[in-house]
Design an enzyme around this catalytic site. Structure first.
Site, PDB file in Angstrom:
ATOM      1  N   ALA A  12       0.816  -1.219   0.000  1.00  0.00           N
ATOM      2  CA  ALA A  12       0.000   0.000   0.000  1.00  0.00           C
ATOM      3  C   ALA A  12       0.850   1.270   0.000  1.00  0.00           C
ATOM      4  CB  ALA A  12      -0.938  -0.008   1.214  1.00  0.00           C
ATOM      5  N   PHE A  16      -0.922   0.862  -7.149  1.00  0.00           N
ATOM      6  CA  PHE A  16      -2.288   0.324  -6.990  1.00  0.00           C
ATOM      7  C   PHE A  16      -2.673   0.235  -5.510  1.00  0.00           C
ATOM      8  CE2 PHE A  16      -1.801  -2.983 -10.719  1.00  0.00           C
ATOM      9  CZ  PHE A  16      -1.363  -1.988 -11.555  1.00  0.00           C
ATOM     10  N   ARG A  37       8.167   0.114   3.345  1.00  0.00           N
ATOM     11  CA  ARG A  37       8.633   1.487   3.607  1.00  0.00           C
ATOM     12  C   ARG A  37       7.747   2.143   4.660  1.00  0.00           C
ATOM     13  NH1 ARG A  37       9.154   3.060  -2.655  1.00  0.00           N
ATOM     14  NH2 ARG A  37       7.480   1.511  -2.715  1.00  0.00           N
ATOM     15  N   ASP A  62       7.968  -7.548   5.243  1.00  0.00           N
ATOM     16  CA  ASP A  62       8.304  -8.021   3.902  1.00  0.00           C
ATOM     17  C   ASP A  62       7.489  -9.298   3.638  1.00  0.00           C
ATOM     18  OD1 ASP A  62       9.596  -9.282   1.701  1.00  0.00           O
ATOM     19  OD2 ASP A  62      11.468  -8.268   2.171  1.00  0.00           O
ATOM     20  N   SER A 142      -1.840 -10.084 -13.699  1.00  0.00           N
ATOM     21  CA  SER A 142      -1.409  -9.174 -14.769  1.00  0.00           C
ATOM     22  C   SER A 142      -1.746  -9.811 -16.111  1.00  0.00           C
ATOM     23  CB  SER A 142       0.112  -8.979 -14.692  1.00  0.00           C
ATOM     24  OG  SER A 142       0.586  -8.301 -15.843  1.00  0.00           O
ATOM     25  N   TYR A 155       9.082 -12.794 -14.877  1.00  0.00           N
ATOM     26  CA  TYR A 155       7.943 -12.012 -14.382  1.00  0.00           C
ATOM     27  C   TYR A 155       6.642 -12.652 -14.885  1.00  0.00           C
ATOM     28  CZ  TYR A 155       4.579  -8.327 -13.509  1.00  0.00           C
ATOM     29  OH  TYR A 155       3.463  -7.643 -13.085  1.00  0.00           O
ATOM     30  N   LYS A 159       3.500 -14.386 -12.758  1.00  0.00           N
ATOM     31  CA  LYS A 159       2.088 -13.985 -12.859  1.00  0.00           C
ATOM     32  C   LYS A 159       1.223 -15.126 -13.422  1.00  0.00           C
ATOM     33  CE  LYS A 159       2.181  -9.839 -11.028  1.00  0.00           C
ATOM     34  NZ  LYS A 159       1.481  -9.536  -9.772  1.00  0.00           N
ATOM     35  N   GLY A 186      -3.451  -4.402 -17.666  1.00  0.00           N
ATOM     36  CA  GLY A 186      -2.395  -4.172 -18.654  1.00  0.00           C
ATOM     37  C   GLY A 186      -1.496  -3.060 -18.128  1.00  0.00           C
ATOM     38  N   PHE A 192       6.111   0.870 -10.952  1.00  0.00           N
ATOM     39  CA  PHE A 192       6.409  -0.484 -11.426  1.00  0.00           C
ATOM     40  C   PHE A 192       7.617  -0.535 -12.377  1.00  0.00           C
ATOM     41  CE2 PHE A 192       5.767  -3.709 -14.737  1.00  0.00           C
ATOM     42  CZ  PHE A 192       5.651  -4.865 -13.994  1.00  0.00           C
TER      43      PHE A 192
HETATM   44  P1  NDP Z   1       4.502  -0.178  -7.442  1.00  0.00           P
HETATM   45  O1  NDP Z   1       5.957  -0.411  -7.613  1.00  0.00           O
HETATM   46  O2  NDP Z   1       4.002   1.213  -7.548  1.00  0.00           O
HETATM   47  O3  NDP Z   1       4.012  -0.805  -6.035  1.00  0.00           O
HETATM   48  C1  NDP Z   1       4.435  -2.061  -5.619  1.00  0.00           C
HETATM   49  C2  NDP Z   1       4.078  -2.245  -4.155  1.00  0.00           C
HETATM   50  O4  NDP Z   1       4.483  -3.566  -3.757  1.00  0.00           O
HETATM   51  C3  NDP Z   1       4.787  -1.261  -3.246  1.00  0.00           C
HETATM   52  O5  NDP Z   1       3.869  -0.760  -2.311  1.00  0.00           O
HETATM   53  C4  NDP Z   1       5.836  -2.100  -2.556  1.00  0.00           C
HETATM   54  O6  NDP Z   1       6.033  -1.643  -1.221  1.00  0.00           O
HETATM   55  C5  NDP Z   1       5.171  -3.486  -2.521  1.00  0.00           C
HETATM   56  N1  NDP Z   1       6.154  -4.538  -2.376  1.00  0.00           N
HETATM   57  C6  NDP Z   1       7.096  -4.933  -3.271  1.00  0.00           C
HETATM   58  N2  NDP Z   1       7.868  -5.898  -2.753  1.00  0.00           N
HETATM   59  C7  NDP Z   1       7.394  -6.127  -1.501  1.00  0.00           C
HETATM   60  C8  NDP Z   1       7.776  -7.018  -0.462  1.00  0.00           C
HETATM   61  N3  NDP Z   1       8.795  -7.872  -0.604  1.00  0.00           N
HETATM   62  N4  NDP Z   1       7.085  -6.984   0.714  1.00  0.00           N
HETATM   63  C9  NDP Z   1       6.065  -6.130   0.859  1.00  0.00           C
HETATM   64  N5  NDP Z   1       5.639  -5.267  -0.091  1.00  0.00           N
HETATM   65  C10 NDP Z   1       6.311  -5.269  -1.252  1.00  0.00           C
HETATM   66  O7  NDP Z   1       3.806  -1.110  -8.530  1.00  0.00           O
HETATM   67  P2  NDP Z   1       2.238  -1.304  -8.931  1.00  0.00           P
HETATM   68  O8  NDP Z   1       1.351  -0.620  -7.977  1.00  0.00           O
HETATM   69  O9  NDP Z   1       2.123  -1.006 -10.364  1.00  0.00           O
HETATM   70  O10 NDP Z   1       2.123  -2.889  -8.770  1.00  0.00           O
HETATM   71  C11 NDP Z   1       1.255  -3.516  -7.864  1.00  0.00           C
HETATM   72  C12 NDP Z   1       0.958  -4.913  -8.357  1.00  0.00           C
HETATM   73  O11 NDP Z   1       0.343  -4.834  -9.641  1.00  0.00           O
HETATM   74  C13 NDP Z   1       2.185  -5.810  -8.546  1.00  0.00           C
HETATM   75  O12 NDP Z   1       1.834  -7.116  -8.145  1.00  0.00           O
HETATM   76  C14 NDP Z   1       2.423  -5.776 -10.058  1.00  0.00           C
HETATM   77  O13 NDP Z   1       3.069  -6.928 -10.511  1.00  0.00           O
HETATM   78  C15 NDP Z   1       1.007  -5.686 -10.568  1.00  0.00           C
HETATM   79  N6  NDP Z   1       0.798  -5.150 -11.908  1.00  0.00           N
HETATM   80  C16 NDP Z   1       1.320  -3.935 -12.274  1.00  0.00           C
HETATM   81  C17 NDP Z   1       1.061  -3.433 -13.534  1.00  0.00           C
HETATM   82  C18 NDP Z   1       1.638  -2.141 -14.019  1.00  0.00           C
HETATM   83  O14 NDP Z   1       1.710  -1.936 -15.247  1.00  0.00           O
HETATM   84  N7  NDP Z   1       2.016  -1.208 -13.147  1.00  0.00           N
HETATM   85  C19 NDP Z   1       0.168  -4.144 -14.470  1.00  0.00           C
HETATM   86  C20 NDP Z   1      -0.337  -5.393 -13.975  1.00  0.00           C
HETATM   87  C21 NDP Z   1      -0.045  -5.851 -12.736  1.00  0.00           C
HETATM   88  P3  NDP Z   1       7.447  -1.493  -0.480  1.00  0.00           P
HETATM   89  O15 NDP Z   1       8.479  -1.223  -1.522  1.00  0.00           O
HETATM   90  O16 NDP Z   1       7.210  -0.365   0.483  1.00  0.00           O
HETATM   91  O17 NDP Z   1       7.618  -2.792   0.215  1.00  0.00           O
HETATM   92  C1  8X3 Z   2       2.743  -5.406 -15.656  1.00  0.00           C
HETATM   93  C2  8X3 Z   2       2.278  -5.256 -17.050  1.00  0.00           C
HETATM   94  O1  8X3 Z   2       2.814  -5.846 -19.463  1.00  0.00           O
HETATM   95  O2  8X3 Z   2       4.557  -4.753 -18.156  1.00  0.00           O
HETATM   96  O3  8X3 Z   2       2.270  -6.595 -15.113  1.00  0.00           O
HETATM   97  O4  8X3 Z   2       4.002  -7.047 -17.784  1.00  0.00           O
HETATM   98  S1  8X3 Z   2       3.477  -5.758 -18.154  1.00  0.00           S
END
Ligand code: NDP
Ligand code: 8X3
Length: 254
Positions: A12, A16, A37, A62, A142, A155, A159, A186, A192
């Site tokens: 969070a 997303f 964080r 974590d 995803s 990756y 997924k 998507g 990310f």
């Molecule tokens: P962000 O990088 O903005 O957010 C990722 C979140 O995951 C952060 O809050 C981070 O928190 C947390 N996180 C990562 N590793 C850990 C860990 N080991 N323990 C706890 N928390 C963790 O990416 P998105 O919001 O875009 O991604 C969220 C989800 O959506 C992911 O699963 C991603 O694969 C998926 N997704 C993203 C897409 C995109 O295009 N952006 C498309 C489809 C799916 P912190 O670093 O504080 O731990």
């Molecule tokens: C993140 C979307 O297309 O970069 O899951 O893999 S993509």
């Protein structure tokens, strides 16, 4: 409509997860927000409490550490134990190399976070849902879990794993009246791609040039939608794409 639920959102602190927490808070839910964080968790907790007058519990851990996941879930205060909705959102992509040049540490991070972290959360939250015969687990997959693309190997594999785990979880939990949903977006412009390209912001930004990607709020709207349906209705999976993206690899860029 006000939804009086306790919602736990992993990841969070960004993207997303943050948008999902805000969406549920706006709609009257109590939030358990998690991530690594702590400063960001504290800021979000304050924002949700002050702006939306909701109760928030921030847990810094974590998801890759099963002992930490177990300890945090098992030591929830009494009034936070009944988790109605678990949103398994924490996840990441790291690196983008052909498989023969892959970096093992990147592979471990993706598999440990995206698959094992999601499994640990589910393992320790689901038993209370099973006991109550009520609950909803929403996994963030995803489009990369349905279609592979060049250099996406691990990756995508993680997924595809989320896709299979979600379907298996639904079968295991259907006797207990628990909903299990997968949301598969998507391209969304969050942190990310900055994480994927290890801080190279220019490269990250180039991914979203020439078309309008989804926003984190679009994803949060979809998560809230599936969580707000009547008790007898479950969305198994919802693929949410930018209008300009037809598949993992097909974009209409101008
Ligand atoms: P962000 O990088 O903005 O957010 C990722 C979140 O995951 C952060 O809050 C981070 O928190 C947390 N996180 C990562 N590793 C850990 C860990 N080991 N323990 C706890 N928390 C963790 O990416 P998105 O919001 O875009 O991604 C969220 C989800 O959506 C992911 O699963 C991603 O694969 C998926 N997704 C993203 C897409 C995109 O295009 N952006 C498309 C489809 C799916 P912190 O670093 O504080 O731990
Ligand atoms: C993140 C979307 O297309 O970069 O899951 O893999 S993509």
């Amino acid at each position: 409509m006000i939804m009086k639920k306790i919602v736990l959102v992993t990841g969070a602190t960004s993207g997303f997860g943050k948008a999902i927490a805000i969406k549920f808070a706006v709609n009257g839910c109590k939030l358990i927000i998690t991530g690594r964080r702590n400063d960001r968790l504290k800021d979000l907790k304050m924002k949700l409490e002050q702006e939306y007058k909701t109760e928030v519990l921030a847990l810094c851990f974590d998801v890759r550490n099963s002992a930490e996941v177990e300890k945090n879930i098992h030591s929830l205060p009494e009034n936070w134990k009944v988790i109605d909705v678990l949103v398994n959102n924490a996840g990441l992509a790291v690196g983008m190399h052909p498989v023969h040049e892959g970096i093992l540490e990147d592979w471990e991070r993706m598999i440990d976070t995206n698959m094992k972290g999601l499994l640990y959360m589910t393992r320790f939250v689901a038993p209370s849902m099973v006991a109550r015969r009520k609950g909803h687990i929403i996994n963030i997959g995803s489009i990369a879990g349905k279609e592979v693309y060049p250099n996406g190997n691990v990756y995508c594999g993680s997924k595809f794993g989320v896709d299979a785990i979600t379907r298996g979880t639904r079968i295991d939990l259907v006797p207990y009246n628990i909903k299990v949903t997968q949301i598969l977006p998507g391209a969304v412009n969050t942190e990310f791609s900055i994480v994927r390209f290890k801080g190279d912001k220019e490269k990250a930004d180039s991914m979203y040039k020439g078309f309008i990607p989804l926003t984190a709020e679009d994803v949060a709207d979809a998560v809230y939608y599936v969580a707000s349906l009547p008790d007898h209705v479950n969305v198994n999976e919802l693929i949410l794409m930018p209008t300009a993206q037809a598949s993992s690899m097909h974009f209409h860029k101008v």
